[in-house]
Design a protein around this motif. Structure first.
Motif, short mmCIF file in Angstrom:
data_model
loop_
_atom_site.label_atom_id
_atom_site.label_comp_id
_atom_site.label_asym_id
_atom_site.label_seq_id
_atom_site.Cartn_x
_atom_site.Cartn_y
_atom_site.Cartn_z
N ARG A 80 32.86 47.42 28.37
CA ARG A 80 32.03 48.17 27.44
C ARG A 80 31.29 49.28 28.19
NH1 ARG A 80 27.81 45.82 22.96
NH2 ARG A 80 29.77 45.74 21.79
N HIS A 81 30.87 49.00 29.41
CA HIS A 81 30.23 49.98 30.29
C HIS A 81 31.05 50.11 31.56
CE1 HIS A 81 26.53 50.01 27.85
NE2 HIS A 81 26.69 48.71 27.77
N ARG A 82 30.93 51.28 32.21
CA ARG A 82 31.62 51.51 33.47
C ARG A 82 30.61 51.85 34.55
NH1 ARG A 82 35.70 56.10 32.42
NH2 ARG A 82 36.64 55.40 34.38
N PRO A 83 30.91 51.53 35.81
CA PRO A 83 29.96 51.82 36.88
C PRO A 83 29.85 53.32 37.15
CG PRO A 83 32.00 50.97 37.79
CD PRO A 83 32.11 50.83 36.30
N TYR A 84 28.84 53.71 37.90
CA TYR A 84 28.62 55.11 38.26
C TYR A 84 29.87 55.74 38.86
CZ TYR A 84 26.49 59.15 40.63
OH TYR A 84 26.17 60.41 41.08
N THR A 85 30.58 54.97 39.65
CA THR A 85 31.84 55.42 40.25
C THR A 85 32.75 54.20 40.47
OG1 THR A 85 32.82 56.70 42.07
CG2 THR A 85 31.02 55.21 42.64
N GLY A 86 34.05 54.45 40.51
CA GLY A 86 34.97 53.36 40.79
C GLY A 86 35.20 52.45 39.59
N SER A 87 35.70 51.23 39.89
CA SER A 87 36.13 50.31 38.85
C SER A 87 35.61 48.91 39.13
CB SER A 87 37.66 50.29 38.78
OG SER A 87 38.14 49.20 38.04
N LEU A 88 34.92 48.32 38.17
CA LEU A 88 34.47 46.94 38.31
C LEU A 88 35.65 45.96 38.22
CD1 LEU A 88 32.14 45.01 38.73
CD2 LEU A 88 31.64 45.13 36.27
N THR A 89 36.68 46.32 37.47
CA THR A 89 37.88 45.49 37.41
C THR A 89 38.50 45.35 38.81
OG1 THR A 89 38.38 46.18 35.14
CG2 THR A 89 40.18 45.22 36.40
N GLN A 90 38.60 46.46 39.53
CA GLN A 90 39.17 46.41 40.88
C GLN A 90 38.27 45.64 41.83
OE1 GLN A 90 42.28 47.35 41.64
NE2 GLN A 90 42.46 47.81 39.45
N TRP A 91 36.96 45.76 41.64
CA TRP A 91 36.03 44.99 42.47
C TRP A 91 36.25 43.50 42.26
CZ3 TRP A 91 32.17 41.40 41.64
CH2 TRP A 91 31.30 41.14 42.71
N LEU A 92 36.39 43.08 41.01
CA LEU A 92 36.64 41.67 40.72
C LEU A 92 37.96 41.20 41.33
CD1 LEU A 92 35.47 41.49 37.00
CD2 LEU A 92 34.53 40.14 38.88
N LYS A 93 38.97 42.03 41.27
CA LYS A 93 40.27 41.66 41.86
C LYS A 93 40.14 41.47 43.37
CE LYS A 93 43.35 43.74 38.41
NZ LYS A 93 44.41 44.75 38.16
N SER A 94 39.40 42.36 44.03
CA SER A 94 39.25 42.23 45.48
C SER A 94 38.43 40.99 45.84
CB SER A 94 38.59 43.48 46.06
OG SER A 94 37.24 43.61 45.63
N ARG A 95 37.42 40.67 45.03
CA ARG A 95 36.62 39.46 45.27
C ARG A 95 37.45 38.21 45.02
NH1 ARG A 95 33.81 40.27 48.85
NH2 ARG A 95 34.97 42.21 49.00
N ALA A 96 38.30 38.25 44.00
CA ALA A 96 39.17 37.09 43.73
C ALA A 96 40.13 36.86 44.89
CB ALA A 96 39.94 37.31 42.43
N ALA A 97 40.68 37.95 45.44
CA ALA A 97 41.59 37.82 46.57
C ALA A 97 40.87 37.22 47.78
CB ALA A 97 42.19 39.18 46.92
N ALA A 98 39.63 37.65 48.02
CA ALA A 98 38.86 37.12 49.14
C ALA A 98 38.56 35.64 48.93
CB ALA A 98 37.56 37.91 49.31
N TYR A 99 38.27 35.26 47.70
CA TYR A 99 37.99 33.85 47.39
C TYR A 99 39.23 33.00 47.58
CZ TYR A 99 36.39 29.76 44.76
OH TYR A 99 36.04 28.48 44.38
N GLU A 100 40.38 33.51 47.16
CA GLU A 100 41.63 32.76 47.30
C GLU A 100 41.96 32.47 48.77
OE1 GLU A 100 43.81 34.61 43.31
OE2 GLU A 100 44.40 35.27 45.31
N LYS A 101 41.63 33.41 49.65
CA LYS A 101 41.91 33.21 51.08
C LYS A 101 41.13 32.03 51.64
CE LYS A 101 43.20 37.95 52.31
NZ LYS A 101 42.85 39.15 53.12
N LYS A 102 39.94 31.81 51.09
CA LYS A 102 39.09 30.72 51.57
C LYS A 102 39.38 29.41 50.84
CE LYS A 102 35.20 33.74 52.79
NZ LYS A 102 33.77 34.02 52.57
N HIS A 103 40.15 29.47 49.75
CA HIS A 103 40.40 28.27 48.94
C HIS A 103 41.90 28.21 48.65
CE1 HIS A 103 36.15 29.27 48.30
NE2 HIS A 103 35.96 27.98 48.10
N LYS A 104 42.64 27.64 49.58
CA LYS A 104 44.09 27.55 49.43
C LYS A 104 44.46 26.76 48.18
CE LYS A 104 44.64 29.75 53.28
NZ LYS A 104 45.05 31.17 53.26
#
Length: 323
Positions: free
Chosen positions: A54-78
């Motif tokens: 519904r809202h977008r950040p000042y710059t960039g993409s919150l969707t991409q931020w979530l994807k990168s955080r999910a990838a980081a979480y997956e590395k720590k949780h096989k």
């Protein structure tokens, strides 16, 4: 020699009779060295999280931020796999109508009904003044609003509002219908950022803070039908997103952390005053905002046309959403 063979046979018979448990235990033991066995981790299949824009950040993409955080979480949780899907509200509605529901949601205030989510435990994080967890969702970032002044002398002869709710909150002012002709513009941070980056006449404009009100708070919730195994993983993922390090990375998008113990650093010096103003937040209950938004918008439009009764109703409803 014959006596020796007899003694050996007798010894073997005694061994087989009196030690079968030890033999069975050895036969059943794994022949793989446990030091080289990988822990499979906790697995519940692929977990799907919808991010509803519904809202977008000042710059960039919150969707991409979530994807990168999910990838980081997956590395720590096989064994854990989290799929992030971003979409606007129209596509989200289409998916629900088609029976395509995710395991969890990332959503802004006013997007979600409470009965779509299951109750979750309190995560007990140090939220900023004005922010809070509900029994069904937890906040993890927010954006806000600003004004841009085009003319050096700060003339406010012509004013543009990005939406009628902004206009109703600002009170009676002289308006213009197009942002191209306005001297002062009231905008969300993303729209202000795009004007500064891409439009002549705004390259030197400095975003000015309005106040600490925002409805652009993003929340996390779990679908009511998500099973216990996935829910447990999702709560742990939510807690990870609220840790100080992931929260600090939100600043690169021009978003602000929900934690009181994280010091926000704006991505551009021009946003310092806006970020400082939003260190305390006045915001809405995400579900009341959903229930009352259409009425608020209708009153806001009338209030913009100098309808004093509509302005009074708008102010009362807005106060109820924030209480």
């Amino acid at each position: 020699m014959k006596i020796l063979r007899i003694l050996l046979c007798f010894g073997m018979i005694c061994f087989l009779v009196f030690s079968p448990k030890a033999l069975l235990k050895g036969a059943q033991a794994s022949y793989v060295d446990p030091r080289f066995v990988r822990d499979p981790g906790k697995s519940a299949g692929t977990i799907v999280l919808y991010h509803i824009v519904r809202h977008r950040p000042y710059t960039g993409s919150l969707t991409q931020w979530l994807k990168s955080r999910a990838a980081a979480y997956e590395k720590k949780h096989k064994g854990v796999y989290i799929e992030i899907e971003g979409m606007d509200e129209a596509h989200f509605a289409e998916r629900l109508q088609g029976g395509r529901r995710p395991d969890a949601y990332s959503f802004f205030s006013g997007t979600m009904y409470p009965d779509r989510l299951k109750c979750i435990e309190n995560l007990h994080f140090p939220y900023r003044d004005g922010l809070f967890q509900t029994d069904r969702c937890v906040p993890y970032c927010y954006s806000g609003y600003t004004k841009l002044i085009r003319t050096p002398d700060g003339s406010q002869e012509r004013v543009f509002f990005a939406n009628d709710i902004l206009a109703a909150r600002a009170g009676p002012v002289r308006r213009t219908e197009t942002e191209d002709r306005a001297d002062v513009l009231y905008l969300d941070l993303r729209r202000a950022g795009d004007l500064i980056r891409y439009r002549d006449g705004f390259a030197l404009a400095s975003p000015e803070p309005l106040d600490s009100f925002t409805d652009a708070v993003c929340w996390l919730g779990i679908d009511r039908d998500t099973d216990d195994a996935k829910s447990e993983i999702l709560l742990d993922f939510f807690a990870y997103l609220l840790e100080p390090d992931p929260q600090q990375t939100l600043n690169a998008l021009g978003l602000m952390s929900v934690r009181s113990d994280v010091k926000d650093t704006p991505p551009e010096p021009a946003l310092k005053r806006v970020f400082r103003t939003y260190q305390t937040v006045e915001t809405v209950d995400p579900f009341r905002w959903n229930a009352m938004y259409d009425s608020l918008l209708e009153d806001a439009k009338k209030a913009s046309d100098d309808d004093s009764d509509a302005r009074e109703r708008f102010t009362k409803r807005l106060r109820e959403c924030c209480s």
